[in-house]
Design a protein around this motif. Structure first.
Motif, mmCIF file in Angstrom:
data_model
loop_
_atom_site.group_PDB
_atom_site.id
_atom_site.type_symbol
_atom_site.label_atom_id
_atom_site.label_comp_id
_atom_site.label_asym_id
_atom_site.label_seq_id
_atom_site.Cartn_x
_atom_site.Cartn_y
_atom_site.Cartn_z
ATOM 1 N N GLY A 245 0.867 -1.191 -0.121
ATOM 2 C CA GLY A 245 0.006 0.014 0.008
ATOM 3 C C GLY A 245 0.792 1.468 0.072
ATOM 4 O O GLY A 245 0.192 2.293 -0.498
ATOM 5 N N GLY A 246 1.998 1.135 0.511
ATOM 6 C CA GLY A 246 2.766 2.366 0.470
ATOM 7 C C GLY A 246 4.504 1.938 0.459
ATOM 8 O O GLY A 246 4.803 0.855 1.215
ATOM 9 N N GLY A 247 5.472 2.705 0.115
ATOM 10 C CA GLY A 247 6.795 2.692 0.302
ATOM 11 C C GLY A 247 7.222 1.353 -0.537
ATOM 12 O O GLY A 247 6.497 0.988 -1.505
ATOM 13 N N ILE A 248 8.397 0.952 -0.333
ATOM 14 C CA ILE A 248 8.814 -0.210 -0.882
ATOM 15 C C ILE A 248 9.235 -1.485 0.089
ATOM 16 O O ILE A 248 9.544 -1.012 1.237
ATOM 17 N N PHE A 249 8.494 -2.563 0.058
ATOM 18 C CA PHE A 249 9.075 -3.831 0.793
ATOM 19 C C PHE A 249 9.876 -4.559 0.095
ATOM 20 O O PHE A 249 9.835 -5.134 -1.069
ATOM 21 N N ALA A 256 12.505 -6.047 -4.612
ATOM 22 C CA ALA A 256 11.697 -4.830 -4.320
ATOM 23 C C ALA A 256 10.397 -5.266 -4.755
ATOM 24 O O ALA A 256 10.062 -5.398 -5.864
ATOM 25 N N PHE A 257 9.247 -4.883 -3.809
ATOM 26 C CA PHE A 257 7.840 -4.987 -4.203
ATOM 27 C C PHE A 257 7.322 -3.404 -4.164
ATOM 28 O O PHE A 257 7.548 -3.074 -2.860
ATOM 29 N N TYR A 258 6.862 -2.850 -4.964
ATOM 30 C CA TYR A 258 6.709 -1.726 -5.290
ATOM 31 C C TYR A 258 5.229 -1.008 -4.856
ATOM 32 O O TYR A 258 4.524 -1.528 -5.667
ATOM 33 N N SER A 259 4.923 -0.087 -4.115
ATOM 34 C CA SER A 259 3.597 0.524 -4.168
ATOM 35 C C SER A 259 3.403 1.292 -5.309
ATOM 36 O O SER A 259 4.343 1.819 -5.919
ATOM 37 N N PRO A 260 2.319 1.632 -5.699
ATOM 38 C CA PRO A 260 2.070 2.631 -6.919
ATOM 39 C C PRO A 260 3.060 4.120 -6.579
ATOM 40 O O PRO A 260 3.281 4.690 -7.620
ATOM 41 N N PRO A 316 8.879 6.582 2.505
ATOM 42 C CA PRO A 316 9.055 5.991 3.635
ATOM 43 C C PRO A 316 10.166 4.940 3.572
ATOM 44 O O PRO A 316 10.374 4.321 2.559
ATOM 45 N N ARG A 317 10.860 4.626 4.242
ATOM 46 C CA ARG A 317 11.786 3.591 4.566
ATOM 47 C C ARG A 317 11.015 2.229 4.314
ATOM 48 O O ARG A 317 10.121 1.767 4.796
ATOM 49 N N GLY A 318 11.789 1.192 3.351
ATOM 50 C CA GLY A 318 11.344 -0.063 3.110
ATOM 51 C C GLY A 318 11.885 -1.050 3.890
ATOM 52 O O GLY A 318 11.356 -1.111 5.035
ATOM 53 N N GLY A 326 0.717 -0.922 4.354
ATOM 54 C CA GLY A 326 -0.674 -0.990 3.630
ATOM 55 C C GLY A 326 -1.621 -1.455 4.875
ATOM 56 O O GLY A 326 -1.303 -2.245 5.908
ATOM 57 N N SER A 327 -2.944 -1.192 4.853
ATOM 58 C CA SER A 327 -3.686 -1.475 6.010
ATOM 59 C C SER A 327 -4.868 -2.459 5.473
ATOM 60 O O SER A 327 -6.151 -2.356 5.600
ATOM 61 N N GLY A 328 -4.263 -3.303 4.429
ATOM 62 C CA GLY A 328 -5.082 -4.156 3.851
ATOM 63 C C GLY A 328 -6.003 -5.353 4.897
ATOM 64 O O GLY A 328 -5.418 -5.456 5.756
ATOM 65 N N ARG A 329 -7.163 -5.690 4.459
ATOM 66 C CA ARG A 329 -7.676 -6.609 5.407
ATOM 67 C C ARG A 329 -7.161 -8.133 5.206
ATOM 68 O O ARG A 329 -6.691 -8.509 4.243
ATOM 69 N N ARG A 330 -6.806 -8.637 6.348
ATOM 70 C CA ARG A 330 -6.186 -9.960 6.725
ATOM 71 C C ARG A 330 -7.167 -10.957 7.031
ATOM 72 O O ARG A 330 -7.922 -10.792 7.813
#
Length: 330
Positions: A245-249, A256-260, A316-318, A326-330
């Motif tokens: 949802g945000g930043g880079i994981f 790296a997995f990128y947010s938009p 933000p720091r990845g 992100g605040s996705g539903r789990r």
């Protein structure tokens, strides 16, 4: 130029504030992703009497109670958003529970790896093997080997329950299930375990990273179909990929997995794995340990072990589970 850049940054931040939070994203594929979704098939594999093929990706589900068997083949399975299960040749894995909040698999034979890029406190991911149950607590890379009765943590943190005893495993620690009631964790040489299956998993992680870039670019301006962090289907790679949802994981392999919101400026402002501070461009070397890392004399692990790099340029720091989660539903 400075004025234009400020407009872009402000527009992106405003867009991020108003986009809805998501979880398992709807896609153009026929079956929405969920725990147990087959994401990649290579070689011979089956679920019961159902033979799997490359076309099974995105259309076949390993359901609760079913067993995935591989012969001369490997399979990648989705668990929760940002968490991948990979099954080696001549292996057997049963889906014990395919829930989002409670995800449990059992390794009956062979070998499997779990790659975690977005594990949080709401996840309960467990792997059963040889009478022991391993609860995965943090992002990382976990190796379950029924051939050698071993549970290995390349990076991350896990809790193993066996014989009414709890054993904590951290980075580069393993537990050998030998029937001894006084089991103890021990160090292992991670480099010696970077075998064909390890390298295959690393390459799959790299492809998923590139698919993440492809799909995140579509949603830079809040394109149709963006539902927040989750799985998104990439038709070019013919698989689901993870978009945060945000930043880079960063994956434990350094991909790296990128947010938009991060992908827009990443070719200019983000350092690659073991290349912090270097310009990052998607056309660089694509090897298991991250963009721009070219192995010398075969695959290797550069000094410093597995860890995520630090993004530059104001986002933000990845790293593992970046600050802008992100605040996705789990």
């Amino acid at each position: 130029m400075r004025f234009s850049r400020r407009i872009v940054i402000c527009s992106t931040l405003l867009l991020a504030a108003f986009l809805p939070a998501g979880g398992w994203a709807q896609t153009q594929n026929s079956r929405p992703a969920q725990p147990g979704s087959i994401n990649y098939v290579e070689g011979q594999a089956s679920i019961g009497a159902q033979e799997l093929s490359p076309n099974s990706a995105g259309s076949t589900l390993l359901q609760t109670g079913q067993t995935l068997d591989t012969q001369s083949g490997k399979v990648e399975v989705l668990l929760t958003p940002g968490v991948f299960l990979r099954v080696d040749d001549n292996s057997s894995v049963k889906m014990v529970n395919a829930g989002l909040a409670n995800t449990e698999i059992e390794l009956d034979k062979g070998r499997a790896m779990v790659e975690g890029t977005d594990i949080n406190k709401n996840n309960d991911i467990r792997v059963d093997q040889g009478g022991a149950t391993t609860k995965i607590l943090k992002n990382g890379l976990y190796d379950f080997d029924a051939r050698e009765n071993a549970i290995r943590v390349f990076k991350g943190k896990a809790e193993v329950l066996t014989n009414d005893k709890k054993v904590d495993l951290g980075k580069e620690r393993e537990l050998i299930l030998n029937g001894n009631p006084n089991l103890k964790a021990q160090d292992f040489d991670a480099r010696k375990n970077e075998d064909d299956f390890f390298r295959w998993s690393a390459l799959r992680s790299g492809y998923l990273s590139e698919a993440s870039v492809n799909q995140a670019r579509i949603y830079v301006n809040g394109g149709p179909g963006w539902l927040g962090p989750g799985w998104y289907w990439d038709p070019w790679f013919a698989c689901y990929t993870f978009i945060p949802g945000g930043g880079i994981f960063y994956s434990p392999f350094g991909w790296a997995f990128y947010s938009p919101f991060a992908v827009y400026r990443s070719p200019f402002f983000y350092g690659g794995y073991y290349g912090i501070g270097r310009p990052h461009r998607f056309g660089e070397y694509h090897y298991p340990y991250g963009h721009g890392i070219e192995p010398r004399g075969g695959f290797h692990r550069p000094a410093g072990g597995f860890h995520g790099g630090a993004p530059r340029g104001g986002f933000p720091r990845g790293g593992f589970g970046g600050a802008a989660r992100g605040s996705g539903r789990r």
